[in-house]
Design a protein around this motif. Structure first.
Motif, short mmCIF file in Angstrom:
data_model
loop_
_atom_site.label_atom_id
_atom_site.label_comp_id
_atom_site.label_asym_id
_atom_site.label_seq_id
_atom_site.Cartn_x
_atom_site.Cartn_y
_atom_site.Cartn_z
N ARG A 104 0.84 -1.21 0.00
CA ARG A 104 0.00 0.00 0.00
C ARG A 104 0.87 1.26 0.00
O ARG A 104 0.58 2.23 -0.73
N ILE A 105 1.95 1.23 0.79
CA ILE A 105 2.85 2.40 0.82
C ILE A 105 3.53 2.59 -0.54
O ILE A 105 3.71 3.72 -1.01
N GLN A 143 2.34 1.88 -3.46
CA GLN A 143 1.39 2.46 -4.39
C GLN A 143 1.28 3.98 -4.19
O GLN A 143 1.19 4.75 -5.17
N GLN A 144 1.29 4.42 -2.96
CA GLN A 144 1.24 5.86 -2.67
C GLN A 144 2.48 6.58 -3.17
O GLN A 144 2.39 7.69 -3.72
N GLN A 145 3.63 5.95 -2.99
CA GLN A 145 4.88 6.55 -3.47
C GLN A 145 4.88 6.66 -5.00
O GLN A 145 5.35 7.67 -5.55
N LEU A 165 2.80 9.65 -6.04
CA LEU A 165 3.49 10.91 -5.77
C LEU A 165 4.57 11.19 -6.83
O LEU A 165 4.72 12.34 -7.28
#
Length: 323
Positions: free
Chosen positions: A154-155, A157-159, A162
């Motif tokens: 999940r982290i 995917q966020q990176q 961004l």
């Protein structure tokens, strides 16, 4: 005229008298057993058919030699001269088997690899109680890592989102590839693991290494995982270092998500996650330097795949054999 007749008569009488005397003398010299129909000058009993040559009688010494040869052929051979009948030809397979049986046994050279492998000690196994404890530890470690991996996906995917907003195109591509690898690890962890048949559970420790001031022991399977951690870290470092240079970013390997996560290639098996993360970052740091500076100071590329130097890998791990 009268005189000529008298002379002719006397001459004829003389010729007839001579012929009669000669005939009488021939009849007197004839043998009594000679057939009457035998012609003069012909040997008796000469009944050779016409067209066939008559065989002459062999000399006396030739007859003796022939009789002696017939006696020799008819006489039996002595026991020591008699030879056994020749055996029938055997197949080639049987002949090779006889040759192999008759050949001497080869003694392996003690210096050869085959001889060393035969004489090497069998692998050491842990007691049953220790194996059960290790299986429980492995199962607990895999469960914890599965939960941690879901969070890291999940982290990641966020990176990636961004990076895309900041138009860090090359770093975004590298991040997408790293995310795909983490998802593949999630699928592999869904497969049930049979701990009873896992060779790592039975194998005794064979290596020692130091991490964070502590001495740890592992077997061949754990040592392979640590080597994989260093090499995977180097590969990811090269890729992210090239991406930052192409995007015009300053060199800083600590800002990369791959360095912070440091779980690519880990499956929750054989070594602790903290150990794997440490050695992954050791390889990542050196790979990032080579990728960002377009050099091969710490590794090389084989068929487009970067790999850390073997001597450097051994130096980073510092494995010591226990046997």
């Amino acid at each position: 005229m009268k005189g000529m007749r008298i002379f002719s008569y006397a001459l004829l009488s003389l010729i007839v008298g001579a012929s009669t005397a000669a005939y009488a003398q021939g009849e007197k010299g004839k043998k009594p057993d000679q057939p009457a129909d035998t012609k003069q000058g012909e040997k008796p009993h000469d009944k050779t058919p016409p067209g066939q040559a008559k065989k002459s009688a062999p000399p006396a010494h030739a007859q003796q030699a022939a009789q002696q040869h017939q006696k020799t052929q008819a006489a039996p051979l002595p026991a020591r001269v008699r030879t056994a009948p020749r055996p029938a030809a055997q197949p080639a397979v049987a002949q090779r088997q006889r040759v192999q049986q008759a050949s001497p046994t080869r003694v392996p050279n003690p210096a050869s690899p085959v001889a060393r492998a035969r004489t090497s000690a069998p692998p050491a196994y842990l007691p049953a109680a220790v194996q059960r404890q290790r299986a429980q530890t492995e199962q607990k470690r895999a469960t914890q890592y599965r939960q941690r991996l879901d969070q890291q996906v999940r982290i990641s995917q966020q990176q990636a989102a961004l990076m895309q907003q900041q138009r860090r195109i090359n770093e975004y591509r590298a991040q997408q590839q790293y995310l795909a690898q983490l998802r593949a690890q999630q699928l592999r962890l869904q497969t049930a693991r049979n701990y009873s048949n896992d060779p790592y559970i039975r194998a005794a420790p064979s290596y020692r290494y130091a991490y964070s001031g502590y001495s740890r022991e592992t077997n061949q399977y754990g040592a392979d995982v640590l080597r994989q951690a260093v090499n995977y870290g180097y590969q990811e470092g090269v890729r992210f270092g090239q991406a930052d240079r192409q995007d015009g970013l300053p060199s800083n390997y600590r800002n990369s998500f791959a360095y912070q996560d440091a779980n690519y290639g880990y499956s929750g098996n054989y070594v602790d996650q903290s150990d794997y993360n440490y050695y992954f970052r050791q390889g990542y740091q050196r790979g990032y330097s080579d990728g960002y500076n377009s050099q091969s100071q710490y590794g090389s590329s084989l068929n487009g795949s970067p790999s850390i130097l073997a001597t450097l890998l051994s130096s980073i791990l510092g494995l010591t054999s226990l046997r």
